[in-house]
Motif scaffolding. Sequence first.
Motif, PDB file in Angstrom:
ATOM      1  N   VAL A   9      34.004  28.241   6.860  1.00  0.00           N
ATOM      2  CA  VAL A   9      33.545  27.016   6.228  1.00  0.00           C
ATOM      3  C   VAL A   9      34.442  25.760   6.525  1.00  0.00           C
ATOM      4  CG1 VAL A   9      33.035  25.901   3.904  1.00  0.00           C
ATOM      5  CG2 VAL A   9      32.561  28.362   4.316  1.00  0.00           C
ATOM      6  N   LYS A  47      33.593  23.953   9.563  1.00  0.00           N
ATOM      7  CA  LYS A  47      32.099  23.259   9.343  1.00  0.00           C
ATOM      8  C   LYS A  47      31.220  23.866  10.511  1.00  0.00           C
ATOM      9  CE  LYS A  47      33.944  18.998   7.559  1.00  0.00           C
ATOM     10  NZ  LYS A  47      33.616  19.293   6.302  1.00  0.00           N
ATOM     11  N   LEU A  82      27.841  34.191   4.174  1.00  0.00           N
ATOM     12  CA  LEU A  82      27.521  32.799   4.461  1.00  0.00           C
ATOM     13  C   LEU A  82      25.963  32.804   4.696  1.00  0.00           C
ATOM     14  CD1 LEU A  82      30.466  31.750   6.967  1.00  0.00           C
ATOM     15  CD2 LEU A  82      30.078  31.100   4.758  1.00  0.00           C
ATOM     16  N   PRO A 102      23.571  31.879   0.948  1.00  0.00           N
ATOM     17  CA  PRO A 102      22.867  30.756   0.720  1.00  0.00           C
ATOM     18  C   PRO A 102      21.805  30.223   1.324  1.00  0.00           C
ATOM     19  CG  PRO A 102      25.563  31.040   0.748  1.00  0.00           C
ATOM     20  CD  PRO A 102      25.002  31.816   1.390  1.00  0.00           C
ATOM     21  N   ASP A 135      18.522  29.069  -0.126  1.00  0.00           N
ATOM     22  CA  ASP A 135      17.517  27.851  -0.072  1.00  0.00           C
ATOM     23  C   ASP A 135      16.142  27.672   0.454  1.00  0.00           C
ATOM     24  OD1 ASP A 135      19.979  26.378  -0.628  1.00  0.00           O
ATOM     25  OD2 ASP A 135      20.672  25.930   1.402  1.00  0.00           O
ATOM     26  N   SER A 141      23.042  21.436   9.935  1.00  0.00           N
ATOM     27  CA  SER A 141      23.935  21.224   8.877  1.00  0.00           C
ATOM     28  C   SER A 141      24.966  22.172   8.709  1.00  0.00           C
ATOM     29  CB  SER A 141      23.366  20.943   7.592  1.00  0.00           C
ATOM     30  OG  SER A 141      22.695  22.315   7.081  1.00  0.00           O
ATOM     31  N   VAL A 186      27.267  25.220   7.154  1.00  0.00           N
ATOM     32  CA  VAL A 186      27.081  26.306   6.220  1.00  0.00           C
ATOM     33  C   VAL A 186      27.720  26.026   4.881  1.00  0.00           C
ATOM     34  CG1 VAL A 186      26.743  28.265   8.003  1.00  0.00           C
ATOM     35  CG2 VAL A 186      28.833  27.622   6.809  1.00  0.00           C
ATOM     36  N   THR A 187      27.026  26.545   3.791  1.00  0.00           N
ATOM     37  CA  THR A 187      27.895  26.377   2.571  1.00  0.00           C
ATOM     38  C   THR A 187      28.231  27.724   2.070  1.00  0.00           C
ATOM     39  OG1 THR A 187      25.486  26.546   1.579  1.00  0.00           O
ATOM     40  CG2 THR A 187      26.322  24.357   1.838  1.00  0.00           C
ATOM     41  N   TYR A 188      29.007  27.894   0.935  1.00  0.00           N
ATOM     42  CA  TYR A 188      29.471  29.137   0.448  1.00  0.00           C
ATOM     43  C   TYR A 188      29.257  29.172  -0.884  1.00  0.00           C
ATOM     44  CZ  TYR A 188      32.839  32.990  -0.331  1.00  0.00           C
ATOM     45  OH  TYR A 188      33.558  33.962  -0.674  1.00  0.00           O
TER      46      TYR A 188
END
Length: 252
Positions: free
Chosen positions: A99, A102, A181, A184, A188, A242, A244-246
């Motif tokens: 994360v 990025k 990871l 999410p 979405d 984009s 990744v988000t966590y």
Amino acid sequence: MARSLSAMPIFEKVEQVPAYRLLADRIADQILAGQIKPGEQLPPEISLAEQFGVHRSTVREGIRLLEETGMLRRRSQKRLVVSVPDGARLAERSVQALVMRKVSVRSLYEANLALDPVIARLAAGSATAAQLKRMRDNVEETRLAPDHDTLAALDAEFHLLLCEATNNEIFQVMRQPLHDLFMPMVSDLVRTIDTSDRMVAAHERIIVALENRDSEEAEAWARRHLEDFKRGYLKAGLDFDSPVTYLGSATA
């Protein structure tokens, strides 16, 4: 002619490793060498301090490091035992590093595309009847998922069950950060478009391949399932490049 000292290369200062890190490394070395085995109790702090010739505060800091790695756990306030770190604990640091770097959704997808078909192929040769039943139960729950969050969680569970069916602990440890990871991203997607029917169909085809011990078919459907995810993600207008988000360890 000898060079003057001023012309010599400038060396960096030698960094001294803190005593508590050395202590933690020494204990870890003995654990990894099998001299202290999982389940065995570590000597008391005062005894360790005497053996290492350090203050008890140094021992506490060293023990804290080993507890963070999962190599030590407390049975009580004073009893420390050697333990085997679980996959989730090992994955958490990898997730944090990815994360912070990025890494993109695309990179994560590519990593899964390289790993998941191999996992499915191996699972076709090693899945037990009990493991196959758990996967069947998961698909039935997925079919009846009452909301998007439940659907995403059941999809994540299916892929963990598939990985467990390899009966190879290395793959289970390797895939855990990708799982944490990827969830999410699935959340979405399913909140944006309805993918439940295609998800269930792909999972069923993978299970059938496993039941038939058809490694090529299992591998092919695992790949198709991921490629279908990519098509859906792009169709939903989500950004494939984009970062990744966590969701955090509480929900991973």
